[in-house]
Design a protein around this motif. Sequence first.
Motif, short mmCIF file in Angstrom:
data_model
loop_
_atom_site.label_atom_id
_atom_site.label_comp_id
_atom_site.label_asym_id
_atom_site.label_seq_id
_atom_site.Cartn_x
_atom_site.Cartn_y
_atom_site.Cartn_z
N ASN A 1 0.87 -1.18 0.00
CA ASN A 1 0.00 0.00 0.00
C ASN A 1 0.90 1.23 0.00
O ASN A 1 1.71 1.40 0.91
CB ASN A 1 -0.91 0.00 1.23
CG ASN A 1 -1.87 1.18 1.24
OD1 ASN A 1 -1.47 2.34 1.34
ND2 ASN A 1 -3.16 0.89 1.16
N TRP B 1 -11.59 7.08 2.75
CA TRP B 1 -12.07 7.82 1.59
C TRP B 1 -10.96 8.18 0.60
O TRP B 1 -11.21 8.77 -0.43
CB TRP B 1 -12.76 9.10 2.05
CG TRP B 1 -11.84 10.02 2.82
CD1 TRP B 1 -11.13 11.07 2.33
CD2 TRP B 1 -11.49 9.94 4.19
NE1 TRP B 1 -10.36 11.67 3.29
CE2 TRP B 1 -10.57 10.99 4.47
CE3 TRP B 1 -11.86 9.09 5.25
CZ2 TRP B 1 -10.03 11.20 5.74
CZ3 TRP B 1 -11.32 9.32 6.51
CH2 TRP B 1 -10.42 10.35 6.74
N PRO C 1 -4.84 3.52 -3.78
CA PRO C 1 -5.66 3.85 -2.61
C PRO C 1 -4.85 3.82 -1.33
O PRO C 1 -3.75 3.26 -1.28
CB PRO C 1 -6.71 2.74 -2.62
CG PRO C 1 -5.99 1.56 -3.21
CD PRO C 1 -5.03 2.14 -4.24
N HIS D 1 -8.97 7.22 -2.19
CA HIS D 1 -8.91 6.19 -3.23
C HIS D 1 -7.84 6.47 -4.27
O HIS D 1 -7.60 5.62 -5.14
CB HIS D 1 -10.27 6.08 -3.92
CG HIS D 1 -11.41 5.81 -2.98
ND1 HIS D 1 -11.51 4.64 -2.27
CD2 HIS D 1 -12.48 6.57 -2.62
CE1 HIS D 1 -12.61 4.66 -1.52
NE2 HIS D 1 -13.21 5.83 -1.72
N ASP D 2 -7.23 7.64 -4.22
CA ASP D 2 -6.21 8.02 -5.20
C ASP D 2 -5.23 8.96 -4.52
O ASP D 2 -5.54 10.10 -4.23
CB ASP D 2 -6.86 8.70 -6.41
CG ASP D 2 -5.87 9.01 -7.52
OD1 ASP D 2 -4.66 8.81 -7.31
OD2 ASP D 2 -6.30 9.45 -8.59
#
Length: 559
Positions: free
Chosen positions: A362, A469, A465, A471-472
């Motif tokens: 991530n 909230w 992500p 996501h980008d």
Amino acid sequence: MEKRVFLAIFLSFIVLVVYQSYFAPQPPAPQTSPTATAQPSATPASPASPAATPTAPAAPASAAAAPTTVAADARDIVVETEAVRAVFTTQGAVLKSWKLLEYKLSGEPLDLVPQDLPAGGHVLPFTVTTDNDALTATLASAVYEPSAPGLSLGKAPGTLTFQYRDGNGINARKTFNFQPSGNPYVVNVEVSVDHGGAPKPVTIDFGPAIGLGYDPSGATRWPEQALQHVDGSVTRLKAADVTAQPSYQGAVRFAGVEEHYFVAAALPQAAARSQVKYSAVTLPVPGRTDVQRTFISFSVQPNPGTAPGQSVQVPFYLGPKDFDKLKMADQELVRAIDFGMFRLIVTPLLQALKSINKYVGNYGWSIIFLTIIINVLLFPLRHRSMVSMKKMQALQPEVKAIQDRYAKYKVTDPERQKMNSEMLALYKQKGVNPTSGCVPMLLTFPILLALYNLLSFAIELRGAPFVGWIHDLSAKDPLYIWPVLMGGTMFWQQKMMPSNADPLQQKIFLLLPVVFTVMFLNMPSGLVIYWLTSNLLTVGQQYVTNRIVAGPARPARAK
């Protein structure tokens, strides 16, 4: 005003200048639309945007024009690899579509070949022109014979050849080699044209580039511009620049068109001289007559002015600004990523970020872990700076007493010089260097700004992500929660920092978190996460420093 206030102003000025110079989108001119936004499935993207300066419609970079009618026997030839879906047409043996399967736009693969262009007047990629207009027109309208009905390559390399011969002695051949050296975004183009057995000089024209040239969602993206490496120097040219000077000649390492996250470039042999030509092409947005989009066309002619050989070979890179893929194509092509003056620091930081992400999976958490590692490495410098500030704060009453004694003298009065002597003697007696608080902090700026620059340009963050909230990581926080938290931690950090300033200066100093919060509202959330993490680590380090170094003693209360 104390040195720390000057330092704070200097830091904020540096950040603003760097942001405006490297990160801030150019303000759109009237009737110029923003560029398209792309988001990849695993690592996102963004398509090309219009140039910042609109120009009048210009002729294509070469004399060729796309045929106004489609031949009845023309057909499409599809080449599919693991990363790209390319569509060629046998009419002119040119490229109609080059879709990047890992990068999406509105749920569909991003196409680097501009679509919905008006019919006629605009060439498609890999159009070939010669020194004879009639021959050029024949080659553009001719239907070539392909070597295969299509290719499905996966990760394997492959070759597609188009051949054309006619009764007038024209013989043309185009060969496309896909995935040389395992790079899915490189295609080697080999072209030969002869008329009556005599080889003809050829120019490979890419036509307008790249992407849609506008953003259907209305989000502001980065303008496209020409990019070239000529005679050892890399330059970026806006639409107005190529209109003023369209032609360049020299040892061309690469030349093409870029936007923030993607590039289409030819890579001729730098050892030989080549000529590259550009032109700005302004067209209406489909379905809109009041909004324009601006492309930049480019063409490459290897060895201009020399006797033509049997064939011309030029590799092309059509893909994302992924550091590893660019380096695989050409060592110097990594400079297509505009990491600015700190690129020597940014490169190892990028590799470190990608290495961390292999284990973390991530990029949001990878940014946090990389920030922690950097702050641990910078701990000694920051600690020294904080300790010096604490010592200076402890000396402030004595310093102020000296300043008050000489306040009645003008700056030019010789008596005023005694004040400086007394202060220097005080610093020497207490073992305090008044500049030692600033120098270590200044030494950390290149690293921090390099990381800042990295997170602004790394395509790995596109569509990646984080949590909740977010996501980008390349887009702003839609709820503005992270920027507000960042501002709060910066305010907390400033309140904890030792200060020798008067109350008015301290209030001015505390306005900086407000300024930074407003500035970060529309910045990529990856940047905000980095800055917030760095602030929290600095606050933690300040707590450690405060426990190690005792603050100034408070006067005892009278009984």
